[in-house]
Scaffold this motif. Sequence first.
Motif, PDB file in Angstrom:
ATOM      1  N   ILE A   1     -10.839  -5.136  -8.596  1.00  0.00           N
ATOM      2  CA  ILE A   1     -10.017  -6.304  -8.887  1.00  0.00           C
ATOM      3  C   ILE A   1      -8.789  -5.880  -9.676  1.00  0.00           C
ATOM      4  CG2 ILE A   1     -11.118  -6.872 -11.090  1.00  0.00           C
ATOM      5  CD1 ILE A   1     -10.989  -9.813 -10.266  1.00  0.00           C
ATOM      6  N   ALA A   2      -7.680  -6.598  -9.463  1.00  0.00           N
ATOM      7  CA  ALA A   2      -6.457  -6.372 -10.236  1.00  0.00           C
ATOM      8  C   ALA A   2      -5.935  -7.732 -10.687  1.00  0.00           C
ATOM      9  CB  ALA A   2      -5.409  -5.652  -9.397  1.00  0.00           C
ATOM     10  N   VAL A   3      -5.755  -7.902 -11.994  1.00  0.00           N
ATOM     11  CA  VAL A   3      -5.169  -9.120 -12.541  1.00  0.00           C
ATOM     12  C   VAL A   3      -3.730  -8.800 -12.923  1.00  0.00           C
ATOM     13  CG1 VAL A   3      -5.304 -10.905 -14.315  1.00  0.00           C
ATOM     14  CG2 VAL A   3      -7.406  -9.884 -13.405  1.00  0.00           C
ATOM     15  N   VAL A   4      -2.787  -9.538 -12.340  1.00  0.00           N
ATOM     16  CA  VAL A   4      -1.371  -9.204 -12.464  1.00  0.00           C
ATOM     17  C   VAL A   4      -0.607 -10.371 -13.079  1.00  0.00           C
ATOM     18  CG1 VAL A   4       0.690  -8.423 -11.231  1.00  0.00           C
ATOM     19  CG2 VAL A   4      -1.587  -7.802 -10.377  1.00  0.00           C
ATOM     20  N   GLY A   5       0.229 -10.067 -14.072  1.00  0.00           N
ATOM     21  CA  GLY A   5       1.104 -11.073 -14.635  1.00  0.00           C
ATOM     22  C   GLY A   5       2.337 -11.223 -13.754  1.00  0.00           C
ATOM     23  N   SER A   6       2.276 -12.178 -12.839  1.00  0.00           N
ATOM     24  CA  SER A   6       3.365 -12.357 -11.875  1.00  0.00           C
ATOM     25  C   SER A   6       3.310 -13.769 -11.304  1.00  0.00           C
ATOM     26  CB  SER A   6       3.239 -11.342 -10.728  1.00  0.00           C
ATOM     27  OG  SER A   6       4.133 -11.664  -9.669  1.00  0.00           O
ATOM     28  N   ASN A   7       4.469 -14.381 -11.152  1.00  0.00           N
ATOM     29  CA  ASN A   7       4.553 -15.689 -10.501  1.00  0.00           C
ATOM     30  C   ASN A   7       4.941 -15.580  -9.034  1.00  0.00           C
ATOM     31  OD1 ASN A   7       3.792 -17.534 -12.543  1.00  0.00           O
ATOM     32  ND2 ASN A   7       5.784 -17.305 -13.541  1.00  0.00           N
ATOM     33  N   GLU A   8       4.947 -14.361  -8.518  1.00  0.00           N
ATOM     34  CA  GLU A   8       5.225 -14.156  -7.099  1.00  0.00           C
ATOM     35  C   GLU A   8       4.065 -14.677  -6.263  1.00  0.00           C
ATOM     36  OE1 GLU A   8       8.037 -12.921  -5.764  1.00  0.00           O
ATOM     37  OE2 GLU A   8       8.875 -12.809  -7.779  1.00  0.00           O
ATOM     38  N   ILE A   9       4.368 -15.105  -5.045  1.00  0.00           N
ATOM     39  CA  ILE A   9       3.344 -15.529  -4.097  1.00  0.00           C
ATOM     40  C   ILE A   9       3.263 -14.488  -2.990  1.00  0.00           C
ATOM     41  CG2 ILE A   9       2.670 -17.264  -2.406  1.00  0.00           C
ATOM     42  CD1 ILE A   9       4.039 -19.354  -4.107  1.00  0.00           C
ATOM     43  N   ARG A  10       2.088 -13.939  -2.790  1.00  0.00           N
ATOM     44  CA  ARG A  10       1.876 -12.939  -1.748  1.00  0.00           C
ATOM     45  C   ARG A  10       0.739 -13.401  -0.848  1.00  0.00           C
ATOM     46  NH1 ARG A  10       6.040 -11.181  -3.703  1.00  0.00           N
ATOM     47  NH2 ARG A  10       6.425  -9.053  -4.464  1.00  0.00           N
TER      48      ARG A  10
ATOM     49  N   GLY B   1      -0.734 -12.781   3.591  1.00  0.00           N
ATOM     50  CA  GLY B   1      -0.562 -12.024   4.824  1.00  0.00           C
ATOM     51  C   GLY B   1       0.396 -12.617   5.831  1.00  0.00           C
ATOM     52  N   SER B   2       0.789 -13.878   5.631  1.00  0.00           N
ATOM     53  CA  SER B   2       1.623 -14.537   6.632  1.00  0.00           C
ATOM     54  C   SER B   2       3.118 -14.395   6.372  1.00  0.00           C
ATOM     55  CB  SER B   2       1.267 -16.028   6.693  1.00  0.00           C
ATOM     56  OG  SER B   2       1.522 -16.653   5.441  1.00  0.00           O
ATOM     57  N   ILE B   3       3.506 -13.766   5.246  1.00  0.00           N
ATOM     58  CA  ILE B   3       4.934 -13.676   4.924  1.00  0.00           C
ATOM     59  C   ILE B   3       5.331 -12.252   4.543  1.00  0.00           C
ATOM     60  CG2 ILE B   3       5.119 -16.081   4.193  1.00  0.00           C
ATOM     61  CD1 ILE B   3       4.858 -15.158   1.306  1.00  0.00           C
ATOM     62  N   ASN B   4       6.550 -11.905   4.881  1.00  0.00           N
ATOM     63  CA  ASN B   4       7.172 -10.644   4.453  1.00  0.00           C
ATOM     64  C   ASN B   4       6.363  -9.399   4.763  1.00  0.00           C
ATOM     65  OD1 ASN B   4       9.311 -12.175   3.325  1.00  0.00           O
ATOM     66  ND2 ASN B   4       8.159 -12.432   1.419  1.00  0.00           N
ATOM     67  N   GLY B   5       5.700  -9.411   5.906  1.00  0.00           N
ATOM     68  CA  GLY B   5       4.951  -8.234   6.318  1.00  0.00           C
ATOM     69  C   GLY B   5       3.625  -8.056   5.629  1.00  0.00           C
ATOM     70  N   GLY B   6       3.215  -9.032   4.812  1.00  0.00           N
ATOM     71  CA  GLY B   6       1.922  -8.970   4.160  1.00  0.00           C
ATOM     72  C   GLY B   6       1.778  -7.757   3.256  1.00  0.00           C
ATOM     73  N   PHE B   7       0.565  -7.260   3.113  1.00  0.00           N
ATOM     74  CA  PHE B   7       0.282  -6.153   2.210  1.00  0.00           C
ATOM     75  C   PHE B   7       0.902  -4.849   2.704  1.00  0.00           C
ATOM     76  CE2 PHE B   7      -2.579  -2.950   0.221  1.00  0.00           C
ATOM     77  CZ  PHE B   7      -2.370  -3.307  -1.104  1.00  0.00           C
TER      78      PHE B   7
ATOM     79  N   ALA C   1       5.276  -5.440  -1.078  1.00  0.00           N
ATOM     80  CA  ALA C   1       3.983  -6.088  -1.259  1.00  0.00           C
ATOM     81  C   ALA C   1       3.426  -5.937  -2.667  1.00  0.00           C
ATOM     82  CB  ALA C   1       2.982  -5.541  -0.239  1.00  0.00           C
ATOM     83  N   ILE C   2       3.678  -4.785  -3.279  1.00  0.00           N
ATOM     84  CA  ILE C   2       3.137  -4.570  -4.625  1.00  0.00           C
ATOM     85  C   ILE C   2       4.255  -4.283  -5.632  1.00  0.00           C
ATOM     86  CG2 ILE C   2       0.918  -3.756  -3.750  1.00  0.00           C
ATOM     87  CD1 ILE C   2       1.830  -0.892  -4.349  1.00  0.00           C
TER      88      ILE C   2
ATOM     89  N   MET D   1      -5.505   2.639  -7.590  1.00  0.00           N
ATOM     90  CA  MET D   1      -6.217   1.987  -6.491  1.00  0.00           C
ATOM     91  C   MET D   1      -5.269   1.118  -5.677  1.00  0.00           C
ATOM     92  SD  MET D   1      -9.298  -0.810  -6.587  1.00  0.00           S
ATOM     93  CE  MET D   1     -10.529   0.338  -7.176  1.00  0.00           C
ATOM     94  N   VAL D   2      -4.453   0.337  -6.373  1.00  0.00           N
ATOM     95  CA  VAL D   2      -3.502  -0.541  -5.677  1.00  0.00           C
ATOM     96  C   VAL D   2      -2.552   0.278  -4.817  1.00  0.00           C
ATOM     97  CG1 VAL D   2      -1.653  -2.225  -5.998  1.00  0.00           C
ATOM     98  CG2 VAL D   2      -3.656  -2.280  -7.497  1.00  0.00           C
ATOM     99  N   LYS D   3      -2.010   1.351  -5.377  1.00  0.00           N
ATOM    100  CA  LYS D   3      -1.083   2.210  -4.621  1.00  0.00           C
ATOM    101  C   LYS D   3      -1.780   2.866  -3.428  1.00  0.00           C
ATOM    102  CE  LYS D   3       1.880   3.437  -8.577  1.00  0.00           C
ATOM    103  NZ  LYS D   3       2.323   4.568  -9.447  1.00  0.00           N
ATOM    104  N   SER D   4      -3.009   3.323  -3.649  1.00  0.00           N
ATOM    105  CA  SER D   4      -3.756   3.988  -2.583  1.00  0.00           C
ATOM    106  C   SER D   4      -4.002   3.065  -1.406  1.00  0.00           C
ATOM    107  CB  SER D   4      -5.088   4.510  -3.137  1.00  0.00           C
ATOM    108  OG  SER D   4      -5.901   5.027  -2.107  1.00  0.00           O
ATOM    109  N   LEU D   5      -4.390   1.827  -1.714  1.00  0.00           N
ATOM    110  CA  LEU D   5      -4.644   0.855  -0.645  1.00  0.00           C
ATOM    111  C   LEU D   5      -3.365   0.495   0.099  1.00  0.00           C
ATOM    112  CD1 LEU D   5      -7.356  -0.632   0.199  1.00  0.00           C
ATOM    113  CD2 LEU D   5      -7.455   0.729  -1.864  1.00  0.00           C
ATOM    114  N   HIS D   6      -2.262   0.356  -0.648  1.00  0.00           N
ATOM    115  CA  HIS D   6      -0.989   0.023  -0.007  1.00  0.00           C
ATOM    116  C   HIS D   6      -0.548   1.148   0.916  1.00  0.00           C
ATOM    117  CE1 HIS D   6       3.526  -0.484   0.039  1.00  0.00           C
ATOM    118  NE2 HIS D   6       3.098  -1.642   0.497  1.00  0.00           N
ATOM    119  N   GLN D   7      -0.732   2.375   0.485  1.00  0.00           N
ATOM    120  CA  GLN D   7      -0.378   3.508   1.334  1.00  0.00           C
ATOM    121  C   GLN D   7      -1.274   3.562   2.572  1.00  0.00           C
ATOM    122  OE1 GLN D   7      -0.628   7.282  -0.659  1.00  0.00           O
ATOM    123  NE2 GLN D   7       0.109   8.458   1.102  1.00  0.00           N
ATOM    124  N   SER D   8      -2.556   3.322   2.376  1.00  0.00           N
ATOM    125  CA  SER D   8      -3.493   3.350   3.504  1.00  0.00           C
ATOM    126  C   SER D   8      -3.188   2.255   4.516  1.00  0.00           C
ATOM    127  CB  SER D   8      -4.926   3.195   2.991  1.00  0.00           C
ATOM    128  OG  SER D   8      -5.269   4.234   2.112  1.00  0.00           O
ATOM    129  N   ALA D   9      -2.638   1.142   4.039  1.00  0.00           N
ATOM    130  CA  ALA D   9      -2.349   0.007   4.919  1.00  0.00           C
ATOM    131  C   ALA D   9      -1.292   0.335   5.969  1.00  0.00           C
ATOM    132  CB  ALA D   9      -1.894  -1.186   4.086  1.00  0.00           C
TER     133      ALA D   9
END
Length: 437
Positions: free
Chosen positions: A135-144, A146-152, A157-158, A173-181
Motif C-alpha cells: 500500500i502507498a498513502v500519498v498526500g495528493s489531490n490529483e485524481i488517477r 485507468g480511464s484517463i491519461n494512459g492510466g498507470f 502516472a506517479i 515498489m511504486v517505481k518498480s511497478l510503474h516500470q513493469s507496466a
Amino acid sequence: MAWTVLTPFLFHSLKATNDLSIKKNTNQASNGFAHGDVNTFLQDKTEDRHIDDAKPPTWVNGRHMVHVIYSRFMQHQPDLIELGLARLKLFKTFCLPTMTHQTNQQFLWIIRTDPELHPILKKDLLNTVSGITNIAVVGSNEIRKGSINGGFRGSNAISDITPESLFYGNMEMVKSLHQSAQTRTVLETNLDMDDGLGLTFAETAKNVTRSKFRGNRKKNAWMTLCVGRHVEWQYFSPWDNATDKGSLTLGSTHICVTSGLSWATMAKAEPEFIEAHHLIKKESKDCKAFHKAHVGCWQELPEDDLLAIRARTPTSTGMARVLSSNSEWTKELVDTDKALWPTLDQTFGISKASIRESHQYLSEHMEMVVHDNLKGQCRKDHSCSEGIKKKLKKIIFKGDMFKNKHDLVHVIQTALDSPLTAELWSRFCFDSLDAQT
C-alpha cells in the motif's frame, strides 16, 4: 426509486456463496509481491512512515500482470474532522478487511489524500494501514484512474508520488511497478474508501482479463471490467427504525458502479475509455459480442459472485441511493436483507459486530457528520447540488423545531409586489434558500 428484489435463484446463489469456504489470506506478502524486513518497514520514527529503508521489493506476479487499485480520502476536505473520522470508521469496517483478506495479494493499493489532511485524521489513517506492505498513502489531490491519461502506464502516472508526498509506503515498489507496466498487461481498479470488494475480486479480475486477452498477438486489447451483483449496506432500515445494524440491499446492475470498476490494457493498446461510469454500458459493446480481439468492450464479472459491498450513509458526498428512515419498502426487501447478512463474513471478511459498531458511531455523531458533509459540498471535485443539501438537512432538522448553535435568530424578508415576482421567487429563490447549509 426501484430496488432489486431477491428471486428464488438468488436465494440459491447466496446460500452457495455462504457455504463456500474462502481461505482468508492474513499474510499480505504471501503471494510473492512484497518482500523485505517488515520490522524495518514499521519503524515509527516519524509521523510519516516511509518504508523505503527496506530492501526494494522484487516484482513478482503469477499472471504477468500489474494490478493497481486507486482510492481517495478527504481530497479538498482536509479540515472536516467529524466527517473524516466517520469515513475512517467505515473504511475500517467495510474496505480494509476486504483488501487485507484478498485471496490474491499481487496488487499495489494507492490511497491519495489531501496533502494538508488534519493531523488527527492523518494519524488515524496511517495507524490503520500500518503493517500493510503493498500500500502507498500519498498526500495528493490529483485524481488517477485507468480511464484517463494512459492510466498507470502513462508518463505522469506517479509524478505526484515523491519522497515528500509519500506519507506511507515504499517508493521503490511504486517505481518498480510503474516500470513493469510499460511491457505488461495493466489492470487498474477503482475502490471508494467506504466500500469493499469480494475476497476473490483480485483473483477473478485477473483470471477474466487473462482469459479475454489470451491469443491477442498484437498486444493491443483493452476493455472495462464492471462489477455485477453487489451489496449495499444502508445506515437506515425503513422497516425497522430501531435497528442497531442498518440493512442490506442489492445494488442496481444497469450501470457499471464505481466500486470495483476496472480498466485492463495490454502493452500496445491505445485505449479510448468512456470515463463516465454510468455511460459505459450504454455507449460501448458488451465483450460477449467479441470472439477474439477485445478492443473497447465492457465485461461484467461473473454473475454468480457478490464482488462488492457499498456503504450508503450520510457520509456520502453525493447521497446516491441512500435510504432514509421513511423510504418505501416491500416484503421482498426485508427478505433480501435477511438472506444477505449470513454472507458477509465468508464473502467479504466483514463481521456483523463491526457493522454494529459503525452504526452506533454514526448514530452518536450523526449531527456533526451531516454538518461537516454540508460544509464539504461544492468543493473542488465534489458534488454541488441543492437536492443533496436538502437530503442532508432532513436528517438533522425535524419539523419546525428552532435549532441554532450560534444562539441567534436570523430572519430574511422578501417583498412580493406582483404575481410575476412570486413566480420568479418560487422558481429561482426558494430552492437556494431551502438548501442553505
